[in-house]
Write an enzyme that holds these catalytic residues in place. Structure first.
Site, PDB file in Angstrom:
ATOM      1  CG  HIS A 158     -18.051 -12.697 -22.038  1.00 40.01           C
ATOM      2  ND1 HIS A 158     -17.536 -13.391 -20.974  1.00 40.01           N
ATOM      3  CD2 HIS A 158     -18.952 -11.816 -21.526  1.00 40.01           C
ATOM      4  CE1 HIS A 158     -18.114 -12.973 -19.856  1.00 40.01           C
ATOM      5  NE2 HIS A 158     -18.965 -12.007 -20.163  1.00 40.01           N
ATOM      6  CB  SER A 279       2.025 -13.723 -47.609  1.00 44.64           C
ATOM      7  OG  SER A 279       2.317 -15.017 -48.075  1.00 44.64           O
TER       8      SER A 279
END
Ligand code: ARG
Length: 502
Positions: A158, A279
Site C-alpha cells: 500500500h 531543469s
C-alpha cells in the site's frame, strides 16, 4: 490502361491523394529483406516443382540475390509510387529481366500471403532480439541479487513500509517476473513462426505448389495449413503485442519504484547522472527522465494492442485492407519494447543502492514490529491475534511519544505491563532489521538463504530459456544461410568448378 501491376481492368490511375492515403512503402521498408527472402524461397519452389522453367528462374534469381545484397547493405531504394514493398521488389525484377521472364515470379502467389510471410519473418527476428535482451537483463539482476542477499531494503505494501526485505529479494522479484515475460515471448514466437506462404490470395491455387518446401527453407516450424485463415488472421500480431504489453507493465513497475526510490525523501537509489537530466530553471534538479519515459511509453504499447484487436474485429474471412493497418503500431511497439528493455537494464546497472539509508528507515518505520508480534507468539506462547493487538498498542504509544521501535526501554516497560518479560538485549535482537531478515527462512522468502536459493532456481530457468532461444536463433540463421547458398548455387554465382580445373 493504368501502368500499375494490377492495371489491366482500370481506365484511369489513382490520384496522388489516394496513393498517399493507401501506400505503405515507407512502413514496409523494414520488411524488404524478408520480402526478398520469401521471393527467393518461392522461386526455388517454383523451379523444383517445374512451375517455372529453370532458365527463367535462374535469371530472376540473379536479380533477387542482387536485391538481397543491396537490402542487407541498406542500399535498396523503394519507390512509394509502387504502393508497397511487394510491388517494389517485383517491379525491380521485371525491370531487370523483362516481363516475359520477370512476370513469372508472382505465379501461385498473392500479396496477401506475401505480406503475412514478410511480417512473420521480421517479427520472428525482433521477438528473438527482445527475448535475448531481456535474458541479459535477468542475468544482470541475478548476478546483483547474489551480491545482495544480505543487503537491507524496505518492503512496501500500500505504499507504506511493511517489512524489511533484502535488496536481492527485490532484484529477484523482477527476474522472476521477466522470466515469465520471456516465456510469453517464446509462446508468441511459436505462433508467429508458421508459414502462410502458398495460401495465395485466399483459396490456395491450382498450380502444383509445395508449401513444405518454402516453409522449411524459410525456417518456419510448420505450414499454417488453412489458406483462408492464413491470409485473414492477425492474431499473431496481437499475441506478440500482448506479450510486449505485459513486459512493458513490468518495466513500468520497476521504473516507478526507481523514480520513487531516487527521490530525496526516499534516497534508496542514486541514479547515474548519465540517465538523468536537469531543469532549465531549478539548478538543483536531477530528474529520472529515463524511468519516467519508460512509464510513459508503456501507453504506446497498450495502444498498439488495442488498435490491433480493434482492426481485426471488423474483418471476416478473406484479406481486407483494414489489415494493412497492422504494421505501423506493431513496429512502434517493437521499437518501444526493445529500447525500454535495453535502457532500463543499463540504468539499473549504473545505479547505486544505498543500504545505510534502508537500514535507517527500517529502524524507524516500524516495519520490524510484525517480527516482535511473531516473537511473542513463538517465545511466550501468546496467540498471534493477541500478539498483534499488543504490538499494535505499543506502536501507537511509540508514535504518540514521537519514538521508534529502537526505544528499547519504553518497549520493555510496555510489554512488562502486559505481563511479558523481554530484556533490552532480546529486543535489540528481535528488532534489528538485519537479524529480522536472517530469521526469514520459509521457501521463497526474503531471508539471505532463501534468496540465495531463489537466485539459483531462477538462474537455472534463465539458462534453460537461453539455450532454447540460442538453439532457435542458430537454426533460423543457419536456415537462411542455407537458403541463400542454395539460391547462389542455382543462380550460377558459385557453380562448382568444372572437372578439369580440379
Ligand atoms: N500492403 C498490404 C498490407 O500491408 C499488402 C497486401 C495487399 N493486398 C491487397 N490485395 N491489397 O497488408
Amino acid at each position: 490502361m493504368s501502368d500499375k501491376l494490377w492495371g489491366g481492368r482500370f481506365e484511369t490511375d489513382i490520384t496522388e491523394e489516394v496513393l498517399n492515403y493507401t501506400q505503405t512503402t515507407n512502413i514496409d521498408a523494414r520488411m524488404a529483406r524478408y520480402d526478398i527472402l520469401g521471393s527467393i524461397a518461392h522461386l526455388l519452389m517454383l523451379k523444383d516443382t517445374e512451375i517455372v522453367d529453370r532458365e527463367d528462374a535462374r535469371a530472376i534469381m540473379t536479380i533477387l540475390l542482387d536485391l538481397h545484397d543491396k537490402a542487407t547493405r541498406g542500399k535498396l531504394e523503394l519507390d512509394p509510387r509502387l504502393e508497397d514493398v511487394h510491388f517494389n521488389i517485383e517491379s525491380a525484377v521485371i525491370k531487370a529481366v523483362g516481363k516475359e521472364i520477370g512476370g513469372r515470379l508472382h505465379t501461385a502467389r498473392s500479396r496477401n500471403d506475401q505480406v503475412v510471410t514478410d511480417t512473420r519473418l521480421y517479427l520472428r527476428e525482433e521477438i528473438t532480439q527482445i527475448a535475448g535482451d531481456l535474458l541479459d537483463f535477468v542475468d544482470d539482476l541475478l548476478l546483483r541479487a547474489k551480491e545482495n542477499v544480505n543487503t537491507v531494503c524496505v518492503g512496501y505494501t500500500h505504499g507504506q513500509p511493511a517489512q524489511p526485505i533484502t535488496f536481492g529479494f527485490w532484484l529477484t522479484a523482477y527476474a522472476s517476473m521477466y522470466l515469465r515475460d520471456i516465456k510469453r515471448l517464446m509462446q508468441a514466437l511459436d505462433t508467429v513462426n508458421q508459414s502462410p506462404l502458398g495460401a495465395c490470395a485466399l483459396a490456395g491455387t491450382s498450380f502444383p505448389i509445395d508449401r513444405e518446401h518454402t516453409a522449411t527453407r524459410l525456417g518456419f516450424s510448420q505450414v499454417l495449413i488453412h489458406s483462408l485463415d492464413a491470409t485473414s488472421s492477425r492474431d499473431f500480431v496481437s499475441q506478440s503485442i500482448s506479450a510486449f504489453a505485459q513486459l512493458m507493465v513490468n518495466h513500468s513497475k520497476m521504473a516507478e519504484e526507481i523514480v520513487v526510490w531516487n527521490s530525496f525523501e526516499f534516497g534508496l537509489v542514486d541514479l547515474s547522472d548519465a540517465f538523468c537530466t536537469g531543469s532549465s530553471i531549478m539548478p538543483q534538479k536531477k530528474n529520472a527522465v529515463v524511468a519516467e519515459l519508460a512509464k510513459g511509453r508503456t501507453g504506446r504499447v497498450f495502444g498498439a494492442l488495442m488498435q490491433s484487436l480493434t482492426m481485426q474485429k471488423g474483418v471476416g474471412t478473406g484479406y481486407n485492407c483494414d489489415l494493412q493497418e497492422d504494421k505501423p503500431m506493431l513496429w512502434d511497439s517493437i521499437d518501444t519494447t526493445r529500447s525500454t528493455t535495453r535502457v532500463l537494464r543499463n540504468q539499473l546497472a549504473s545505479a547505486q543502492y544505498n543500504e545505510s539509508r534502508a537500514l535507517d528507515l527500517c529502524w524507524k518505520n516500524f516495519s520490524t514490529i510484525t517480527e516482535l508480534a511473531n516473537w511473542l507468539t513463538k517465545q511466550h506462547d501468546v496467540p498471534f491475534r493477541e500478539a498483534h493487538e499488543i504490538t499494535g498498542q505499543l506502536t501507537q504509544k511509540l508514535i504518540k511519544s514521537d519514538l521508534a521501535p529502537d526505544a528499547f526501554e519504553t518497549c520493555a516497560e510496555f510489554l512488562l505491563a502486559k505481563g511479558i518479560k523481554v530484556s533490552i538485549g532480546e529486543l535489540e535482537e528481535i528488532l534489528d532489521p538485519k537479524r529480522v531478515l536472517a530469521r526469514q527462512t520459509s521457501q521463497g522468502s526474503t531471508g539471505p538463504d532463501a534468496v540465495a536459493d531463489l537466485t539459483s532456481v531462477l538462474a537455472t530457468q534463465s539458462a534453460e530459456l537461453r539455450s532454447n532461444l540460442d538453439a532457435s536463433i542458430q537454426l533460423k540463421n543457419q536456415t537462411i544461410e542455407n537458403l541463400l547458398s542454395e539460391a547462389d548455387a542455382f543462380s550460377g554465382a558459385s557453380e562448382p568448378a568444372p572437372m578439369f580445373m580440379l
